[in-house]
Design a protein around this motif. Structure first.
Motif, PDB file in Angstrom:
ATOM      1  N   GLU A   1      18.692   1.550  -0.681  1.00 58.50           N
ATOM      2  CA  GLU A   1      17.442   2.175  -0.258  1.00 58.50           C
ATOM      3  C   GLU A   1      16.241   1.432  -0.843  1.00 58.50           C
ATOM      4  OE1 GLU A   1      15.761   6.761   0.164  1.00 58.50           O
ATOM      5  OE2 GLU A   1      17.376   6.280  -1.258  1.00 58.50           O
ATOM      6  N   ARG A   2      16.372   0.913  -2.057  1.00 60.66           N
ATOM      7  CA  ARG A   2      15.264   0.199  -2.684  1.00 60.66           C
ATOM      8  C   ARG A   2      15.031  -1.166  -2.044  1.00 60.66           C
ATOM      9  NH1 ARG A   2      16.754   2.981  -7.652  1.00 60.66           N
ATOM     10  NH2 ARG A   2      18.463   1.523  -8.021  1.00 60.66           N
TER      11      ARG A   2
ATOM     12  N   PRO B   1      14.982  -2.614   1.276  1.00 57.98           N
ATOM     13  CA  PRO B   1      16.101  -1.790   1.753  1.00 57.98           C
ATOM     14  C   PRO B   1      17.020  -2.606   2.665  1.00 57.98           C
ATOM     15  CG  PRO B   1      14.229  -1.465   3.187  1.00 57.98           C
ATOM     16  CD  PRO B   1      13.816  -2.522   2.180  1.00 57.98           C
TER      17      PRO B   1
ATOM     18  N   SER C   1      15.523   8.187   4.873  1.00 61.22           N
ATOM     19  CA  SER C   1      15.044   6.810   4.756  1.00 61.22           C
ATOM     20  C   SER C   1      15.195   6.094   6.094  1.00 61.22           C
ATOM     21  CB  SER C   1      15.836   6.059   3.673  1.00 61.22           C
ATOM     22  OG  SER C   1      17.166   5.838   4.108  1.00 61.22           O
TER      23      SER C   1
ATOM     24  N   ILE D   1      17.196   3.650   6.493  1.00 56.42           N
ATOM     25  CA  ILE D   1      18.528   3.043   6.553  1.00 56.42           C
ATOM     26  C   ILE D   1      19.356   3.709   7.647  1.00 56.42           C
ATOM     27  CG2 ILE D   1      20.716   2.718   5.310  1.00 56.42           C
ATOM     28  CD1 ILE D   1      19.162   2.494   2.756  1.00 56.42           C
TER      29      ILE D   1
END
Length: 620
Positions: free
Chosen positions: A406-407, A409, A446, A448
């Motif tokens: 997620e970071r 991403p 998110s 993703i």
């Protein structure tokens, strides 16, 4: 250099020009003898042959024969591999040669009696066929008698009296490097029964197998049927179970026969042959979706992870990053790709998914577009004995990966789940259920594209029942099962992975369940595997029931009661909708982390049940 010359230089009789000249001379000599004998028979052996006209007719006949034979290519026939097509070519050449001889008087040649022409044609044709086919016939019988003299022949039946079965039989007849003595064929096509295929009888269909085995003292059955005939293979195995028969199968695809004979391709029947599964194919537009992608795979050294890596390389991904904590397995995977796909861009990384810092650094370094998360502890009894370890790896490791993804991403993250996550009765199943929930939650909050793919057992995976049964059978038994009524869903590793890839790039939804077909009773699988080894269940190999292990269920399920199918894709992929993730999910997982970190198994299991209310904890 000299050794190569010795290998490729033909012998005198193999020299093309010498062989051609010799065969032309033999054909002309046979023609001359046949013509002379035909004249003698026509004259009843008493009248003298008109020397001048006979000589002229013979010369005309020889010219006609050699011209037509050359035009038809009858001198290019292989003695050892003479076929029906070669026989037809000889018959046509003989007929056309006789026709040319009959028409020759129109050009001024003397006319021969019709009886002489017919007799000569029949005798010349028979002689030319004998010259071309006798070496093959002699070699076949010489090989057969040599095999019988050795006294160690295996009386054999071939299942499949079609083109593949006949090709297998002919290959076995030509080769002396085996000990199969084919007695006959078995085929479910009733129109072939009692017919002869290459001189061997078709003894009936699969139901007639036990009687044919007993009557003809059969020890081996060779299966030569189309690749998609798993149902027939199962029937053959069932019919032979308990008879001590060794079964082998031929992977039938005629393109495989170009470089080597069918007999050399015989292999033992595998449990995969018993599954009624079709091979999964990728369409061109699907393949293009993989091309050039940067993909990271965790658990890459395992059976599922390594197959994901193999198929991704085959589909043309740009860069593949293989991650695992198993040092030796990762090294072997790297060596395999160096050997089998040296042009592929594959990098291997040793990492523990429980180490959040290592995962962050790894994803920042590799910057993958897609992540396939196959790393997990999966052995049910071991995880029952060490629940905190199962939580640390399967739950917290998955959380670490999701956070790192997620970071970054990443664009897509696929979580490999299991049918044991449905109404779980084991710690392993419950932790995989939590992994599904976390993946879906991250996908919702998110950008993703998160997807959890749930499926059952795969045949031949590390630690699964099939390799265990093989080891137990090779050791002479006993074969152990936990319960006579235990049933499990099975599919092959390549099929499971192909469907996972389709689900990942098909953008179907957050949870996909693979259609596993009908569950298989483990007791039946054990009996079939013993039968495939040529042994008799409960006689040669004992089957022992050990009782259900902690966390095991009699029957697995693929969906919970509060889940429903919203879409069917690719015939074998079901898109599932279910309840939303529980409130305060990540706070509860933090509590779970604290309990597992302090090795407080009782508290950890309580928290686990809060996240997964359907988890049925074993009685203390």
């Amino acid at each position: 250099m000299s050794s190569r010359r010795q290998r490729t230089q033909p012998t005198a009789l193999q020299h093309p020009l010498l062989r051609f000249s010799l065969l032309v001379f033999v054909d002309l000599a046979l023609c001359a003898m046949s013509f002379t004998l035909a004249w003698l028979l026509h004259a009843d052996g008493h009248a003298a042959i008109p020397a001048r006209s006979a000589a002229t007719s013979l010369a005309t006949l020889l010219v006609c024969r050699i011209a037509v034979n050359l035009a038809c290519g009858v001198h290019r026939t292989s003695f050892s591999l003479a076929s029906l097509q070669d026989a037809i070519r000889v018959v046509v050449a003989v007929g056309l040669g006789s026709l040319a001889f009959v028409l020759a008087p129109l050009m001024g040649a003397p006319r021969s009696p019709r009886a002489v022409v017919v007799l000569e044609m029949l005798m010349t044709g028979a002689a030319m066929l004998a010259v071309r086919f006798m070496p093959r016939v002699a070699q076949t019988y010489r090989t057969r008698f040599a095999r019988l003299r050795r006294g160690d022949v295996r009386r054999t039946l071939i299942v499949g009296a079609g083109a593949a079965g006949e090709m297998l039989y002919r290959d076995l007849q030509r080769s002396g490097e085996h000990d199969y003595h084919v007695v006959g064929f078995i085929d479910d096509d009733a129109s072939k029964w009692r017919n002869l295929v290459s001189g061997r009888p078709v003894l009936g269909g699969v139901p007639a197998l036990p009687a044919a085995i007993a009557k003809h003292r059969i020890s081996n059955v060779l299966i030569a049927v189309p690749r998609d005939s798993q149902e027939l293979v199962r029937h053959v195995v069932t019919a032979c179970t308990g008879l001590g028969i060794n079964i082998k199968t031929l992977p039938v695809s005629f393109r495989y026969f170009q470089d080597r004979g069918a007999g050399a391709m015989l292999q033992n029947v595998s449990p995969e042959d018993l599954l009624s599964r079709r091979r999964v194919a990728f369409a061109p537009h699907e393949r293009s979706a993989f091309a050039g992608r940067r993909v990271l795979v965790t658990g890459a050294a395992g059976s599922i992870g390594s197959e994901i890596c193999r198929q991704l390389v085959e589909l043309g991904v740009g860069q593949l990053f293989a991650v695992d904590i198993n040092e030796n397995g990762l090294y072997l995977l790297e060596q395999r790709f160096r050997r089998e796909a040296p042009a592929a861009s594959v990098a291997t990384y040793l990492a523990d998914i429980r180490d959040a810092g290592r995962l962050d650094a790894l994803l920042q370094h590799c910057r993958p577009q897609d992540v396939f998360h196959a790393a997990a502890h999966k052995h049910v009894p071991l995880m029952e004995a060490a629940p905190c370890e199962a939580i640390k790896n399967n739950v917290l490791g998955t959380r670490n990966l999701l956070r790192a993804a997620e970071r970054l991403p990443v664009e897509c993250l696929v979580f490999i789940s299991t049918d044991k996550a449905v109404a779980p009765s084991s710690v392993m199943g419950a932790t995989k259920r939590v992994g599904e929930i976390m993946t879906r939650d991250v996908a919702r909050r998110s950008g993703i594209r998160g997807c959890a793919v749930r499926f059952g057992n795969v045949l031949g995976s590390d630690g699964s029942v099939v390799p265990l049964f093989k080891q137990q059978i090779e050791a002479g038994g006993p074969v152990t099962i936990t319960h006579p009524d235990v049933r499990r869903y099975f599919m092959t590793i390549p099929e499971a992975v192909s469907l996972v890839l389709k689900a990942a790039y098909g953008r179907y939804g957050e949870l996909c369940v693979l259609d596993m077909g009908e569950p298989i009773r483990i007791l039946d699988l054990a009996r079939q595997m013993i039968g495939m080894a040529g042994l008799v269940p409960d006689q040669d190999i004992e089957i022992v029931v050990t009782g259900l292990r902690p966390g095991e269920k009699l029957n697995e399920e693929l969906m919970t009661e509060d889940e429903e199918v919203t879409l069917r894709a690719e015939d074998k992929i079901q898109v599932i909708s279910g309840p939303p993730p529980p409130e305060h999910l990540w706070e509860t997982i933090a509590t779970l982390e604290d309990a597992a970190g302090h090795e407080d198994a009782a508290r950890a299991l309580e928290v686990l049940q809060v996240i997964v209310p359907t988890y049925r904890r074993p009685a203390p």
